[in-house]
Scaffold this active site. Structure first.
Site, mmCIF file in Angstrom:
data_model
loop_
_atom_site.group_PDB
_atom_site.id
_atom_site.type_symbol
_atom_site.label_atom_id
_atom_site.label_comp_id
_atom_site.label_asym_id
_atom_site.label_seq_id
_atom_site.Cartn_x
_atom_site.Cartn_y
_atom_site.Cartn_z
ATOM 1 C CE LYS A 11 90.390 83.613 67.115
ATOM 2 N NZ LYS A 11 89.958 84.229 65.849
ATOM 3 C CB SER A 42 84.620 93.008 72.880
ATOM 4 O OG SER A 42 84.303 91.633 72.778
ATOM 5 C CB CYS A 101 91.832 99.424 72.678
ATOM 6 S SG CYS A 101 93.613 99.480 72.831
HETATM 7 P P1 NAD Z 1 86.020 90.553 69.691
HETATM 8 O O1 NAD Z 1 85.899 90.407 71.155
HETATM 9 O O2 NAD Z 1 84.792 90.443 68.866
HETATM 10 O O3 NAD Z 1 87.019 89.421 69.102
HETATM 11 C C1 NAD Z 1 88.289 89.203 69.661
HETATM 12 C C2 NAD Z 1 88.690 87.751 69.436
HETATM 13 O O4 NAD Z 1 87.773 86.904 70.129
HETATM 14 C C3 NAD Z 1 88.646 87.340 67.969
HETATM 15 O O5 NAD Z 1 89.774 86.557 67.678
HETATM 16 C C4 NAD Z 1 87.347 86.548 67.846
HETATM 17 O O6 NAD Z 1 87.444 85.501 66.907
HETATM 18 C C5 NAD Z 1 87.137 85.991 69.235
HETATM 19 N N1 NAD Z 1 85.717 85.917 69.624
HETATM 20 C C6 NAD Z 1 84.719 86.783 69.262
HETATM 21 N N2 NAD Z 1 83.555 86.406 69.845
HETATM 22 C C7 NAD Z 1 83.829 85.315 70.584
HETATM 23 C C8 NAD Z 1 83.031 84.478 71.421
HETATM 24 N N3 NAD Z 1 81.733 84.694 71.612
HETATM 25 N N4 NAD Z 1 83.629 83.422 72.034
HETATM 26 C C9 NAD Z 1 84.949 83.177 71.874
HETATM 27 N N5 NAD Z 1 85.733 83.945 71.075
HETATM 28 C C10 NAD Z 1 85.189 84.996 70.444
HETATM 29 O O7 NAD Z 1 86.786 91.929 69.407
HETATM 30 P P2 NAD Z 1 87.033 92.641 68.007
HETATM 31 O O8 NAD Z 1 85.740 93.204 67.522
HETATM 32 O O9 NAD Z 1 87.823 91.769 67.110
HETATM 33 O O10 NAD Z 1 87.994 93.831 68.464
HETATM 34 C C11 NAD Z 1 87.522 95.042 68.991
HETATM 35 C C12 NAD Z 1 87.544 95.034 70.511
HETATM 36 O O11 NAD Z 1 88.870 94.786 70.980
HETATM 37 C C13 NAD Z 1 87.150 96.383 71.097
HETATM 38 O O12 NAD Z 1 86.329 96.155 72.206
HETATM 39 C C14 NAD Z 1 88.480 96.988 71.518
HETATM 40 O O13 NAD Z 1 88.398 97.933 72.558
HETATM 41 C C15 NAD Z 1 89.216 95.767 71.962
HETATM 42 N N6 NAD Z 1 90.664 95.978 71.972
HETATM 43 C C16 NAD Z 1 91.256 96.122 73.184
HETATM 44 C C17 NAD Z 1 92.617 96.367 73.251
HETATM 45 C C18 NAD Z 1 93.288 96.562 74.580
HETATM 46 O O14 NAD Z 1 94.500 96.722 74.611
HETATM 47 N N7 NAD Z 1 92.567 96.544 75.681
HETATM 48 C C19 NAD Z 1 93.373 96.433 72.076
HETATM 49 C C20 NAD Z 1 92.724 96.257 70.856
HETATM 50 C C21 NAD Z 1 91.358 96.027 70.821
#
Ligand code: NAD
Length: 487
Positions: free
Chosen positions: A178, A231, A286
């Protein structure tokens, strides 16, 4: 630059392209121009169930396919990605906004993982010991487990799914991916390339959409495990729900990365590195430096030199020559980042460089924010506590290394951290004692290569086995031990 436009992003299930059963479609826009570049479905659990059924059907013959044959698909995928490299870069820049140079990092790191997974026959080797008792030998194999779900964030549209997919399928599993609903095109194009590989239908599947697709995966009883990046609150949700439904999970979450700057560092090189870490990809990494702590006399120099260097950043559309920083992903995210800047001012941080009123000629509808630098940020302030995920760097002061280290260790997130110094003892102390699991010594973006493990600790990671490297193979396989006696 050829405009990449997909009127309706389709799913890829059982080797065929199909439209989502969702009635709801969401507009995708280019963050630099504001132009619509296509639509993505909200997605449904029914879409997930169809994809998982196809993946489950494919599993039994795929797991029987010799690892060396599975590895050959990785060589072919790598070659196809190289052949289409420029197009993949441009798609990444169009949908995400990062510069064309930055897209090279995104796509290249993805290819690295495909290349590494081509070594699967060696990576999957088990153990053996003869004569564990008289006439008895013992062997252990690593066996694939079934269907894995892969859920990606928006900030590395090409790379993040490739932290997982190559290892999962090369080790004999089948997958449902996804992509982020904010940036679905890099994966759409990747799946077109996967289609050209003529993998058996159902080995790789893709379902587009948002949280209903995620929750559909978490509840599907035929999914053996989930690889998630996003996140921390959503990572924790994934971990909790996978725990409840008995799935394996690796959930990589958010970050608030500390950088400690000692006065004995190489200032010119360090400042360039810190500025790149904080503002590269408009701070949406990140591994980005969020807080740089100047130790003792380093603080005054840090403030002066960071601001001078950050002012040289050229903000604009990522294909344009000379542009070194693109927009943030969306109007909504821009509002969120601007909200953090307002809070920083209100809570008493000193605004040294203000990127709020950033205009890019010719791109009036882009979501641009200029590089922003705050000084005197404390851990209690909102910008000292929360992940901003934009081009906002906080600076703070510490009397000595031990105090700076402790401040970093007090934060509940611990993804990455860096130190700038020419003193080996300081570097060693920092590396040993910091909680963050990805550590840079005179490196601002401490991103482990494909053959090393990637992932943070504390609130930045949920699970035990992290992404790529050896841990990835352990995550996608289970151990079977056979103790054998022949009469
Ligand atoms: P996000 O958490 O909003 O979304 C990530 C995924 O989860 C997406 O595919 C989204 O569709 C899904 N999602 C969002 N809200 C959801 C919910 N309530 N219930 C179920 N699924 C849900 O993150 P983002 O804004 O796309 O990406 C940025 C975040 O990712 C930042 O916090 C960043 O630090 C983190 N990140 C971490 C790493 C790592 O290696 N730790 C790498 C890249 C990004």
């Amino acid at each position: 630059m050829q405009k990449y436009y997909v009127e309706k992003v389709r799913n890829y299930i059982g080797g065929e392209w199909s439209l989502s059963s969702s009635k709801e479609w969401v507009k995708i826009t280019n963050p630099a121009t504001g132009d619509e570049i296509g639509q993505v479905p909200a997605g449904t659990a029914a879409d997930v169930d169809a994809a998982v059924a196809a993946a489950k059907k494919a599993f039994s013959s795929w797991r029987d396919t010799p690892p060396a044959v599975r590895a050959r698909y990785m060589f072919d995928l790598r070659n196809l990605m190289e052949k289409n490299y420029d197009e993949l870069l441009s798609i990444c820049t169009q949908e995400h906004g990062k510069t064309y140079e930055e897209s090279k990092g995104d796509v290249r790191r993805g290819i690295d993982n495909v290349e590494t997974a081509a070594g699967i026959p060696m990576m999957m080797l088990g153990d053996a010991l003869e004569q564990v008792a008289t006439g008895i030998d013992c062997v252990s194999f690593r066996q694939p487990m079934g269907v894995f779900g892969i859920i990606a964030p928006y900030n590395f549209p090409s790379m993040v799914p490739l932290w997982f997919l190559p290892y999962a399928i090369a080790s004999g599993n089948t997958v449902v991916v996804k992509p982020s609903e904010q940036v679905p095109f890099s994966q759409y194009r990747l799946f077109e390339l996967l289609h050209e590989l003529k993998l058996p239908p159902g080995v790789v599947n893709m379902v587009n959409g948002g949280k209903d697709v995620v929750n559909g995966m978490l509840d599907n009883k035929d999914i053996a495990g989930v690889s998630f990046v996003g996140s921390s609150p959503v990572a924790q949700h994934v971990a909790t729900r996978c725990g409840a439904t008995g799935k394996r999970f690796q959930a990589l979450g958010g970050a608030k990365n500390y950088t400690i700057v000692m006065d004995d560092c190489d200032w010119d090189k360090s400042i360039n590195n810190i500025v790149d870490s904080a503002f590269g990809c408009a701070g949406q990494r990140c591994l980005a430096t969020a807080i740089a702590v100047g130790v003792g006399p380093a603080y005054a120099k840090l403030k002066e030199q960071i601001v001078a260097r950050a002012k040289q950043i050229k903000v604009g559309e990522g294909h344009q020559p000379g542009v070194t920083m693109g927009p943030v992903i969306s109007a909504k995210h821009k509002e969120r980042v601007l909200g953090y800047i307002e809070k920083g001012i209100k809570e008493g941080a000193k605004l040294l460089l203000d990127g709020r009123d950033c205009k890019v000629p010719g791109f009036p509808n882009g979501h641009f924010i200029g590089p922003t630098v705050f000084a005197d940020v404390t851990p209690e302030m909102t910008i000292g506590r929360e992940e901003v995920f934009g081009p906002v760097l906080s600076l703070s002061e510490s009397p000595d290394l031990a105090t700076a280290l402790q401040t970093a260790k007090n934060h509940p997130l611990a993804n990455a951290a860096s130190i700038y110094t020419s003193n080996g003892a300081s570097a060693r102390k920092f590396t040993r004692e910091i909680d963050a699991a990805m550590v840079g010594v005179n490196i601002g973006v401490a991103a482990p290569m494909a053959y090393f493990t990637f992932g943070g600790s504390k609130g930045s990671f949920f699970g035990d086995l992290k992404a790529h490297g050896k841990e990835s193979i352990a995550f996608y396989t289970q151990n079977k031990t056979a103790i054998q006696r022949w009469w």
